[in-house]
Each structure stands twice: as structure tokens, then as C-alpha cells.
Enzyme design. Structure first.
Site: not given
Ligand code: FBP
Length: 281
Positions: A191
Site C-alpha cells: 500500500k
Molecule cells: O499519511 P498519514 O497521515 O500517516 O496517514 C496514514 C493513514 O492513512 C491510511 O494509511 C489510509 O487512510 P486514508 O485513506 O484516510 O489516507 C491509514 O491507514 C493511516 O492511518
């Protein structure tokens, strides 16, 4: 004859990926990783059972959460969807210089006891603490694979040297480096960030050498069509789908967005048509 473990890994991956090799996975680790303020736009979604029931009913292929949320609401993930348990995280309350580390919250055995179909961990490639996260991931992957469980890497490049050398963490050279490092460190699913174009994301997919690459959703797009267009480009680039949090749970009615995403990801529908069909335009 194939070893038991590889059969287990393949079977469990199929709980997320449909026959087309793509998946829409709901991300629900924000209460910990960003803080409950992320739920303020639609406060009822701070209750994991409420939002998880909605997204599963709307047809997501999987749900990702931390172990504690799996204890509270893992049973709301019906067998139609895969359960992904992430073993690492950090809070936004940490001192700034510690924000580039994800710590391990629980063990592979805990995730398995909680019914996980896949086990996830984050590596911030390029962080001054990269070594700790690499070792964490290696230990998790080795043990999970031994027991027949697939491992997902949130391959998020971030760190001071990246900013200095490339300007931003979403530069495709950085993102594809992270995806390659994830593939080379044994991930079964990756991811990562959007690189800004179909052409550059296709390079990320190539660099992952056959390991499925999913988009990390990112902040909520005010116009749903903008987000659907990004996901469409990910699919066009050979990406395997998306792991989406805020673009789903920060909407009062997340179902039309989920159905539109399913149209784009699984039916190759044009994003505008998908948005119109679900009443988002
Ligand atoms: O980039 P950041 O602020 O660390 O965000 C990480 C967040 O984004 C994610 O990877 C995906 O979620 P979103 O679709 O809201 O971005 C979450 O699993 C995680 O909490």
C-alpha cells in the site's frame, strides 16, 4: 507438492482480491494514528461497529484495523470481507522527532487469534528509524509466512533526506523505491502513495515486480469525482485497488462512494459515469 504455507497464503489473499485481482479495502486505524478528531466530520463513525457495518454491507472486499479495534468490532466484518490486522502504529501525540517510527503493538499470534486473514505493518522507508521498522517487518513476515498468512506492507517513504533530495515523499522515484523495497522485503501486498499520474504510478507497479500495489487513500477530497479519478488512474496503471479511510468514513453517507469505487475498481467504469450512477454528481 506445494508447501502448506504457500497454499494458506494464496487462499487468504483471495479473501481480499476478487477474480480480477483487485480489491477495495476500508482503513480504520485513524483513531490511533491521527486521533479521534479524524471522525469529527461524521461523529457517529467514531464507533467502529457503526462504520464497519455500513462499509461491509456496501460491499468492500476487506477491512484493515489495529488489534484493539478487532477485539471491539472485528466480528462486524462479515465473511464476505477479509480482515487485515495491522500490528504497527504511532500516535500523532509523539514528539515530532519520533513521528518517523511505527512501533509494534501486538504479535502475529494476537492477530491470528483475532481472526486475521492478513497481517500488516508499516515501514517508513527513508526514516532515521528505518532499521527498526525493517526488522519489525522481517520478523512479522517470517513468522506470518511460516504459519501461512499473507503480509501487507504499508510502504510509506518519508524522512528528512527524501525531502532534501527529492522535494516530496510523493515523488514517483521515492514511491517506487519504497514499493520495490517492500517487494524485496517479502510483502504479499503493498500500500503506498499516489504519485500524481498514471504514467508514474505504472512505474511503481512495475518496480513492485508482480506484488499487488494498492493506493493509500489520503485526505478526503471535497469533490468525490476527484478521488474516483485518482483510483481510476491507479487501475489504468495496473494497480490492484485502494485502501481507503477518510474518503469513506468522513462522508455522512459512505455507501454511494463505496459503490462508485467498486464500479471503478471492479467494473472498469469511467469515474464520471460511476459517480453519476451512484448519485454523487
Ligand atoms: O499519511 P498519514 O497521515 O500517516 O496517514 C496514514 C493513514 O492513512 C491510511 O494509511 C489510509 O487512510 P486514508 O485513506 O484516510 O489516507 C491509514 O491507514 C493511516 O492511518
Amino acid at each position: 507438492m506445494e508447501p502448506y504455507q504457500s497454499i494458506g497464503i494464496r487462499r487468504r489473499l483471495r479473501r481480499f482480491f476478487r477474480r480480477d485481482g483487485r480489491a477495495l479495502i476500508f482503513a480504520m486505524d485513524h483513531g490511533f494514528e491521527h486521533g479521534p478528531t479524524d471522525f469529527e466530520p461524521v461523529w457517529e463513525h467514531v464507533n467502529p461497529r457503526v462504520i464497519i457495518r455500513k462499509v461491509v454491507r456496501a460491499g468492500v472486499d476487506g477491512v484493515m484495523m489495529l488489534p484493539g479495534i478487532a477485539r471491539i468490532a472485528g466480528d462486524a466484518v462479515k465473511p464476505t470481507a477479509g480482515l487485515m490486522i495491522k500490528l504497527t502504529s504511532k500516535t500523532n501525540l509523539r514528539p515530532k522527532e519520533e513521528q518517523l517510527l511505527q512501533s509494534q503493538l501486538a504479535l502475529v499470534e494476537d492477530a491470528i487469534k483475532l481472526g486475521a486473514d492478513a497481517i500488516a505493518a508499516t515501514v517508513y522507508w527513508g526514516s532515521p528509524q528505518e532499521d527498526v521498522m525493517m526488522r519489525q517487518f522481517a520478523e512479522i513476515a517470517s513468522y506470518a509466512h511460516d504459519l501461512g498468512f499473507p503480509v501487507v506492507q504499508f510502504a510509506y517513504p518519508r524522512g528528512p533526506y527524501i525531502n532534501e533530495k527529492y522535494g516530496k515523499k510523493e515523488d514517483y522515484r521515492v514511491v517506487m523505491y519504497g514499493a520495490r523495497a517492500a517487494a524485496e522485503s517479502g510483502a504479499d501486498m503493498i500500500k503506498t502513495y499516489w504519485t500524481g499520474s498514471k504514467e508514474t504510478f505504472a512505474k511503481v507497479v512495475d518496480a513492485a515486480a508482480g506484488v499487488p500495489v494498492l493506493l493509500s487513500g489520503g485526505a478526503k477530497a471535497e469533490n468525490p469525482l476527484d478521488f474516483l479519478k485518482v483510483v481510476w488512474e491507479v487501475i489504468e496503471a495496473g494497480g490492484a485497488g485502494a485502501v481507503v479511510g477518510r474518503n469513506i468514513f468522513q462522508r455522512k453517507n459512505p455507501e454511494p462512494m463505496i459503490r462508485a469505487l467498486i464500479r471503478v475498481i471492479h467494473r472498469n467504469e469511467d469515474p464520471e459515469e460511476a459517480a453519476k450512477a451512484e448519485g454523487l454528481l
